[in-house]
Design a protein around this motif. Sequence first.
Motif, short mmCIF file in Angstrom:
data_model
loop_
_atom_site.label_atom_id
_atom_site.label_comp_id
_atom_site.label_asym_id
_atom_site.label_seq_id
_atom_site.Cartn_x
_atom_site.Cartn_y
_atom_site.Cartn_z
N ALA A 34 8.06 0.63 5.51
CA ALA A 34 6.65 0.65 5.15
C ALA A 34 6.19 -0.74 4.73
O ALA A 34 6.81 -1.38 3.89
CB ALA A 34 6.43 1.64 4.01
N LYS A 36 3.94 -3.26 2.86
CA LYS A 36 3.06 -3.26 1.69
C LYS A 36 1.79 -4.03 2.01
O LYS A 36 1.85 -5.13 2.58
CB LYS A 36 3.77 -3.90 0.50
CG LYS A 36 4.97 -3.11 -0.02
CD LYS A 36 5.59 -3.82 -1.22
CE LYS A 36 6.78 -3.05 -1.74
NZ LYS A 36 7.40 -3.74 -2.90
N LYS A 38 -1.42 -6.45 1.58
CA LYS A 38 -1.78 -7.63 0.80
C LYS A 38 -3.17 -7.37 0.20
O LYS A 38 -4.15 -7.24 0.93
CB LYS A 38 -1.79 -8.87 1.70
CG LYS A 38 -0.43 -9.16 2.34
CD LYS A 38 -0.45 -10.41 3.18
CE LYS A 38 -1.19 -10.23 4.50
NZ LYS A 38 -0.50 -9.35 5.43
N ASN A 70 0.93 -3.03 -9.54
CA ASN A 70 1.18 -1.97 -8.55
C ASN A 70 2.32 -2.39 -7.63
O ASN A 70 2.17 -3.31 -6.82
CB ASN A 70 -0.08 -1.70 -7.73
CG ASN A 70 0.04 -0.45 -6.88
OD1 ASN A 70 1.12 -0.09 -6.44
ND2 ASN A 70 -1.08 0.21 -6.64
N GLU A 72 3.43 -1.16 -5.05
CA GLU A 72 3.18 -0.88 -3.64
C GLU A 72 2.26 -1.92 -3.00
O GLU A 72 1.94 -1.81 -1.82
CB GLU A 72 2.54 0.52 -3.49
CG GLU A 72 3.40 1.64 -4.02
CD GLU A 72 4.76 1.70 -3.34
OE1 GLU A 72 4.79 1.53 -2.10
OE2 GLU A 72 5.78 1.90 -4.03
N TRP A 73 1.82 -2.90 -3.79
CA TRP A 73 0.91 -3.92 -3.29
C TRP A 73 1.53 -5.30 -3.36
O TRP A 73 2.40 -5.58 -4.20
CB TRP A 73 -0.39 -3.94 -4.11
CG TRP A 73 -1.29 -2.76 -3.89
CD1 TRP A 73 -1.20 -1.82 -2.91
CD2 TRP A 73 -2.41 -2.40 -4.69
NE1 TRP A 73 -2.20 -0.90 -3.03
CE2 TRP A 73 -2.98 -1.22 -4.12
CE3 TRP A 73 -3.03 -2.94 -5.82
CZ2 TRP A 73 -4.09 -0.60 -4.64
CZ3 TRP A 73 -4.14 -2.32 -6.35
CH2 TRP A 73 -4.68 -1.17 -5.76
N ILE A 74 1.04 -6.19 -2.51
CA ILE A 74 1.37 -7.61 -2.57
C ILE A 74 0.12 -8.36 -3.02
O ILE A 74 -0.94 -8.22 -2.41
CB ILE A 74 1.83 -8.14 -1.19
CG1 ILE A 74 3.13 -7.43 -0.76
CG2 ILE A 74 2.06 -9.65 -1.25
CD1 ILE A 74 3.55 -7.79 0.65
#
Length: 539
Positions: A34, A36, A38, A70, A72-74
């Motif tokens: 998956a 992530k 940006k 978070n 799950e984020w970049i």
Amino acid sequence: MNQQRVREIPLQNSVVSVINAGLGLNDFRLQREAVKPKVACYCRVSSEEEIRLGSLENQIIHYTNYIRSNPEWIYAGVYSDKGKSGTDMTKRIGFNRMIRNALNGEIDLIICKSISRFARNVVDTMDIVRQLTEKGVHVIFEKERLNTKDMTSSLLIKILATFAEEESRATSENIDWAYTKRFERGEVVAGQLFGYEVNKDKEWTIIEKEAQIVREAYDLFLSGYNMTEIARHFIRRGYKKRSGEIDWDNNNIRSMLTNERYAGDALSRKTCTLDFRTHKTAINKGHKPQYYIEGHHEGIVSKEDYEKVQEILRVNKSEFNRSEYEKTPFTSRVICTHCGKNFHRFGKNLEKTMWRCSSNKKSELLCEADPIEENEIEKLLKEGFEKRYSINQRTNDGLLIKQLTKELSSAEAVREREQNLLRVELEKCLIAENKAILQNHDTEALKEKRQEIEKEIAKKAKLWEDFDKDYEFRESSLNRLKELKGSDKAINQILDISFMRAWVIHIKVESPFLFTIKWIDGKETVVGRFRGGYQDGRK
């Protein structure tokens, strides 16, 4: 009946079955790993109150922490604009840079507090959202709880954007209506005026020390002095403006001589806004009603002297003629080392085009910097560029073009990294300082470190802003480099001002023949000569 063939493929220390008639290996990897997104955020404050309260800085810190927290984020940066109207897209440098980066694939998701912070123009909002969506970039509007990833929300976005535009129109009309009512009641809307003090009860009191300067301006003008001569006289006498500076110019004197309030009267709505979208103001030439109040307060000069001055000005209209402003690649980037003011261009229609320090133009008492010829700026900039990249007859053009292209292409990423690193350091200091306060520990050392970083950010802010303004120069130079790719001995063909300007942040003028050039990477090169001879470049 055909039987499907199944083969085993080792992938990341595991055995995965892939059916050749079904999912492809590359597709499978994308599903398995998956990606992530940006994520970036856009913040904007426009009102003086928001700016004064530090609202922008608070938003930046909040959204930086929000995105980074978070897993799950970049984190892809927080973009911002201060004091920029939502209806004028051209002035929002941070916003435009964010959109460029998003369209270039550097951002997948943008978070914005509300549609009205994003844009207050329906056409702009819909066009930008469409461009972003086509590139797979989505926008989340927090206040409206709206995500453009939901394609069914396109109509809702248009409706909300329309509301935002109407809100801007209504706000503009309400402000205009409120002012009209105040004018009709005989109220005068004004800030502090030199020579007067206006208290909380809106009573005007003459400040005698300043009033004497106003009267002297009128007396000198009626005696035959022109505005420039009066300004220089004030500088010689050391008269201070409200700012504490003594850098009087003819515009200051003109404003003083043409203001009816010095005669005790008040004209309201001298200027007006013609379009709520652009917020551009214009001289009110019958566009909206004006209100003239005679004897509103005690005058500093007599009405007779005021009318005499106006009559002279009507006869000599040339006093009001301002030269047309012409922007050049050097505009606002040639800085006087002695006083810190900008050099301005003049004499473009004469044999030589010159640049002169704005303080020196007002009076040599403010700055003794000599004027410089425009061709000298061009010559020394070329000298600095050649020195920076060791350009000579033996230079390999292919390698040089490759180096220049790489440097210019990565310039925005380098600038972004520098800003983000400083913001991260500031956040760490703030967290450590707050923790120390809660634990009743000494915070003095942490406070000093935080203040040092804040000073560094403030120092860099102007350089970052100037860098962002130069996007078009960088794009133009990159295009020219692409055209030269593979050419032999062609670099000298493009070493002109518009090309080299892409690498320049500013030029500090030590003397008419000695400059310090600051480049986009923060390095400096000294070019030219001292009176005793040539000075080697310093990098």
